[in-house]
Design an enzyme around this catalytic site. Structure first.
Site, PDB file in Angstrom:
ATOM      1  N   LYS A  80      87.156  61.962  -6.023  1.00  0.00           N
ATOM      2  CA  LYS A  80      86.640  60.797  -6.477  1.00  0.00           C
ATOM      3  C   LYS A  80      85.602  60.806  -7.377  1.00  0.00           C
ATOM      4  O   LYS A  80      85.438  60.171  -8.269  1.00  0.00           O
ATOM      5  CB  LYS A  80      86.262  59.857  -5.139  1.00  0.00           C
ATOM      6  CG  LYS A  80      87.624  59.140  -4.344  1.00  0.00           C
ATOM      7  CD  LYS A  80      88.045  58.249  -5.105  1.00  0.00           C
ATOM      8  CE  LYS A  80      89.156  57.702  -4.554  1.00  0.00           C
ATOM      9  NZ  LYS A  80      90.130  56.478  -5.421  1.00  0.00           N
ATOM     10  N   TYR A 126      88.752  64.933  -0.699  1.00  0.00           N
ATOM     11  CA  TYR A 126      88.895  63.550  -1.007  1.00  0.00           C
ATOM     12  C   TYR A 126      87.647  63.275  -1.813  1.00  0.00           C
ATOM     13  O   TYR A 126      87.739  62.579  -2.910  1.00  0.00           O
ATOM     14  CB  TYR A 126      89.126  62.687   0.200  1.00  0.00           C
ATOM     15  CG  TYR A 126      88.968  61.151  -0.051  1.00  0.00           C
ATOM     16  CD1 TYR A 126      89.878  60.515  -0.872  1.00  0.00           C
ATOM     17  CD2 TYR A 126      87.890  60.476   0.300  1.00  0.00           C
ATOM     18  CE1 TYR A 126      89.516  59.417  -1.252  1.00  0.00           C
ATOM     19  CE2 TYR A 126      87.633  59.149   0.150  1.00  0.00           C
ATOM     20  CZ  TYR A 126      88.680  58.449  -0.642  1.00  0.00           C
ATOM     21  OH  TYR A 126      88.384  57.010  -1.030  1.00  0.00           O
ATOM     22  N   SER A 158      84.420  55.985  -3.995  1.00  0.00           N
ATOM     23  CA  SER A 158      84.153  55.994  -2.627  1.00  0.00           C
ATOM     24  C   SER A 158      82.804  56.432  -2.250  1.00  0.00           C
ATOM     25  O   SER A 158      82.155  57.355  -3.284  1.00  0.00           O
ATOM     26  CB  SER A 158      85.023  56.883  -1.861  1.00  0.00           C
ATOM     27  OG  SER A 158      84.783  57.297  -0.415  1.00  0.00           O
TER      28      SER A 158
END
Length: 325
Positions: A145, A141, A117
């Site tokens: 990643k 998040y 991402s």
């Protein structure tokens, strides 16, 4: 050659499954359906309903289907929600990726494309995000990643002199929209396109969070890329791994230009035929003016480019969402 798509019953994963089939590669899907839909998986594609956290199931799936490569898409993808659910995010994204890597190592699968991402960059203060920009994720998040990328790197180093050295690459992208099949739609409760579509279907007025940013029209500018182009890049990465050609550790799948939220709203009204003036709501905390990535490396190696206009993105996404009713 058979490729396992983790999260292949999800919006992005299901498009990758179809792109693999079109390229002559046999897909297999594993998905726990926590956010995916079994109906997104074609009837002729083997489907395992289960979690990537289950090491024994992962190994069995890899062996039973003679898998030669993995496209790892499965994960908890809600950056904002991850702030309040960090442990869940790390369990799904960090531990999940660790289990995928352990399973592939145990079975001898040595090719892996990681769906990363652009959240690994955080909120950079530059016009164009390049792969070598410092990584400063602003959410659990994004952190999860980035840790996933680190694990791939470290496993690649650890297996470099073994019989099955890990070959891998990570694809970083922002906002994925549109559809190539009316049976697949974005059902996320957090993404801009489905939020606007739901408002229009329910007769509500879509809203813009802030119109006083330092951009040409005052609204945020972001990378919006069609899911078909994202899927195609994953397949090209898989093919490059198979060929044993040189490959970068990570690629941005960026638009180079970006679109503003107001431009998206204008396209929504134009394409749907529903005339509306979006409501202006207060800014959301932490939203930067502009985040747009260059895709030069991916263009060089993965035939990456935006093949769809903003109207294409809206039209295909709108058609898929209406077909779901």
């Amino acid at each position: 050659m058979t490729w396992l798509v983790t999260g292949g019953a999800g919006y992005i994963g299901a498009h990758i499954v179809r792109a693999l089939t079109a390229a002559g590669l046999q897909p297999v899907v594993i998905d726990d359906l926590s956010s995916g839909h079994a109906s997104f998986v074609p009837d002729d594609v083997p489907f395992v309903n289960g979690s990537i956290l289950d090491l024994a199931l992962m190994e069995k799936t890899l062996r039973d289907n003679s898998v030669e490569g993995v496209i790892h898409v499965a994960g908890f993808k809600y950056a904002g929600v991850s702030v309040n659910r960090p442990l869940h995010t790390y369990a799904q994204n960090v531990e999940g990726t660790r289990v995928v890597l352990e399973a592939t190592a145990n079975v001898g699968v040595s090719n892996l494309v990681f769906s990363s991402s652009a959240a690994v960059y955080g909120t950079p203060d530059v016009d164009l995000v390049t792969e070598d920009l410092p990584k400063r994720p602003a959410s659990p998040y994004g952190e999860s990643k980035l840790i996933g990328e680190w694990m791939l790197r470290d496993q690649g180093i650890a297996t470099a002199r073994t019989e099955s050295p890990l070959r891998h690459t990570s694809l970083r992208y922002f906002n994925v929209v549109g559809s190539i099949d009316t049976s697949i739609y974005d059902s996320s409760p957090h993404n801009l396109f489905p939020l606007v579509f739901e408002a229009l279907i329910e007769g509500r007025t879509p809203r813009i969070n802030g119109d006083d940013y330092n951009t040409p029209d005052g609204t945020n500018v972001r990378d919006y890329v069609h899911v078909a182009d994202i899927a195609a890049a994953h397949v090209e990465a898989a093919k490059l791994l198979i060929s044993e050609s040189p490959i970068e550790a990570a690629y941005n799948l960026g638009s180079q230009n970006g679109l503003s939220v107001r431009e998206i709203m204008d396209a929504m009204a134009r394409v749907t035929g529903i005339d509306f003036t979006p409501e202006i709501a207060p800014r959301r905390a932490g939203d930067p003016d502009r985040i747009v990535a260059t895709g030069e490396l991916a263009a060089r190696d993965l035939d990456w480019r935006n093949r769809h206009s903003v109207d294409d993105m809206v039209r295909s996404g709108w058609e898929a969402r209406r077909a779901a009713n």
